[in-house]
Design an enzyme around this catalytic site. Structure first.
Site, PDB file in Angstrom:
ATOM      1  N   THR A  18      -9.566  16.317 -24.186  1.00  0.00           N
ATOM      2  CA  THR A  18      -9.898  17.120 -23.064  1.00  0.00           C
ATOM      3  C   THR A  18      -9.985  18.094 -22.894  1.00  0.00           C
ATOM      4  O   THR A  18     -11.931  19.535 -23.264  1.00  0.00           O
ATOM      5  CB  THR A  18      -9.630  17.143 -21.766  1.00  0.00           C
ATOM      6  OG1 THR A  18      -9.532  16.171 -20.989  1.00  0.00           O
ATOM      7  CG2 THR A  18     -10.532  17.737 -20.258  1.00  0.00           C
ATOM      8  N   SER A  64      -5.288   9.006 -26.330  1.00  0.00           N
ATOM      9  CA  SER A  64      -5.249   7.479 -26.166  1.00  0.00           C
ATOM     10  C   SER A  64      -5.157   6.301 -27.112  1.00  0.00           C
ATOM     11  O   SER A  64      -4.837   5.020 -27.107  1.00  0.00           O
ATOM     12  CB  SER A  64      -6.070   6.573 -24.861  1.00  0.00           C
ATOM     13  OG  SER A  64      -6.068   7.384 -23.583  1.00  0.00           O
ATOM     14  N   ASP A  95      -2.922  12.887 -22.786  1.00  0.00           N
ATOM     15  CA  ASP A  95      -2.074  11.272 -22.383  1.00  0.00           C
ATOM     16  C   ASP A  95      -0.661  10.896 -23.026  1.00  0.00           C
ATOM     17  O   ASP A  95      -0.782  10.322 -22.703  1.00  0.00           O
ATOM     18  CB  ASP A  95      -2.773  10.437 -22.103  1.00  0.00           C
ATOM     19  CG  ASP A  95      -4.476  10.271 -21.022  1.00  0.00           C
ATOM     20  OD1 ASP A  95      -4.336  11.562 -19.967  1.00  0.00           O
ATOM     21  OD2 ASP A  95      -5.245   9.811 -21.254  1.00  0.00           O
ATOM     22  N   THR A 282      17.245   5.679 -19.188  1.00  0.00           N
ATOM     23  CA  THR A 282      17.145   5.517 -18.687  1.00  0.00           C
ATOM     24  C   THR A 282      15.157   5.555 -17.378  1.00  0.00           C
ATOM     25  O   THR A 282      14.983   5.983 -18.356  1.00  0.00           O
ATOM     26  CB  THR A 282      17.774   6.645 -16.805  1.00  0.00           C
ATOM     27  OG1 THR A 282      17.484   6.470 -16.025  1.00  0.00           O
ATOM     28  CG2 THR A 282      17.687   8.040 -17.457  1.00  0.00           C
TER      29      THR A 282
END
Ligand code: ASP
Length: 347
Positions: A18, A64, A95, A282
């Site tokens: 962007t 992406s 992203d 985790t």
């Protein structure tokens, strides 16, 4: 500073995202602008006493679409231009920025110059953009020197929303906010307010005499299994015992707990007996894996799962790509995973 010039120099590398988009006419879709004209888009950069060159990837991509090939190209570009520049700023979509910054942190060994990733939530040409501030601060950080004239932050880091985070510790936590990144298990390397305050105590430097080298051989045969209620044996076996994976990241609950039922532990044992690397990370945003705390965690440990400590999934994945590329023997991969290579885990 490069001894052949009087100004510090920065290479601005534009990969897409962007930040570099522009609306050429109202209502038209956003398109990347020509980075050779960066100074006319961000005249503020001209106020630095810096030489700023730019390098634009072709094609420019939405992050992406990032593939490990981009990381290899970035590592090679930094290696080739390392002597010419005092620091590097990588403009990247948000992203997958945490993946790319993590990957580069492991691929650049003995790094002695800043590699600062940044991007923005709004295109740099829009009125309320966060891109200008992010870019200007990233450039300032990439060129900053300490009292001894050494680069202030010789690490791969992400600057976003007034905070500089270690690249392999950060994660995107907000799809809209200007403070889109956090590194819950590691304090910021710097914070930008009226002044940029550096957290020198935790900024890493290469060991004296350590040579710079890049690791571009990546092995991506890694699966990521997120544990969830209702998971089936078929699905778990597909992810953990598949013939095409050498390693799996198991995203567990809390402090490293997963299903304790025999069918699941048997699948873990099966994967372990196949020689797979099984790494426990985790699902929690902060805190660490501790497989000695609960019987469910202990069962995983006894079945062959190793601890990812407090690393992010982005960091675990890219560390595995690099280590699997480096070592044929999974036992060596396991030993190296247990080491804190670039400040990515707390031990
Ligand atoms: N989808 C965009 C990208 O990651 C979003 C951004 O740039 O922030 O490239």
């Amino acid at each position: 500073m490069n001894p052949t010039q009087d100004k510090a120099s920065i290479l601005l590398i534009y990969t897409g995202g962007t930040i570099g988009m522009k609306e050429n006419a109202p209502g038209e879709p956003l398109r990347p602008f020509d980075f050779d004209h960066i100074l006319s888009e961000v005249p503020e950069l001209g106020k630095f006493a810096l030489k700023i060159d730019s390098y634009t990837f072709d094609p420019l991509i939405d992050s992406s679409d990032v593939e490990p090939g981009l990381w290899t190209a970035l590592a090679r570009l930094i290696e080739q231009s390392r002597d010419k520049y005092d620091g590097f700023v990588v403009l990247h979509g948000t992203d997958t920025m945490a993946y790319s910054a993590s990957a580069l942190s492991f691929m650049l060994e003995g790094l002695d110059k800043p590699v600062i990733f940044t991007g923005s939530q709004l295109p740099i040409s829009t009125l309320r953009t966060d891109g200008k501030e992010n870019l200007v601060s990233a450039v300032e950080i990439a060129s900053a020197k300490d009292a001894l004239g050494r680069p202030r932050v010789p690490e791969v880091a992400v600057f976003f929303g007034s905070t500089l985070l270690r690249g392999n510790r950060c994660t995107k936590v907000d799809s809209e906010s200007f403070t889109a990144f956090k590194s819950p298990n590691c304090p910021p390397l710097a914070e930008a307010g009226i002044n940029i305050i550096y957290n020198d105590a935790i900024i890493r430097r290469p060991a004296p005499g350590q040579p710079f080298q890049i690791r571009t051989k990546l092995d991506t045969s890694v699966s990521v299994l997120k544990i969830h209620p209702g998971i089936t044996a078929d699905l778990a076996r597909y992810f953990l015992c598949g013939s095409r994976t050498r390693a799996s990241i198991i995203e567990t609950y809390g402090s490293g707990n997963a299903i304790s039922q025999p069918w699941f532990i048997d699948i873990i044992k099966e994967a372990d007996s196949m020689g797979k690397v099984l790494l426990n990370v985790t699902q929690c945003l902060s805190g660490s894996v501790n497989m000695d705390l609960y019987a469910t965690g202990k069962a995983l440990k006894d079945a062959g799962v190793i601890s990812g400590y407090d690393c992010t999934t982005e960091s675990a994945l890219t560390k595995l790509f690099v280590l699997l590329g480096q070592y044929q023997d999974n036992q060596q991969v396991k030993c190296a995973l247990d080491e804190n290579l670039r400040g990515e885990i707390t031990k």
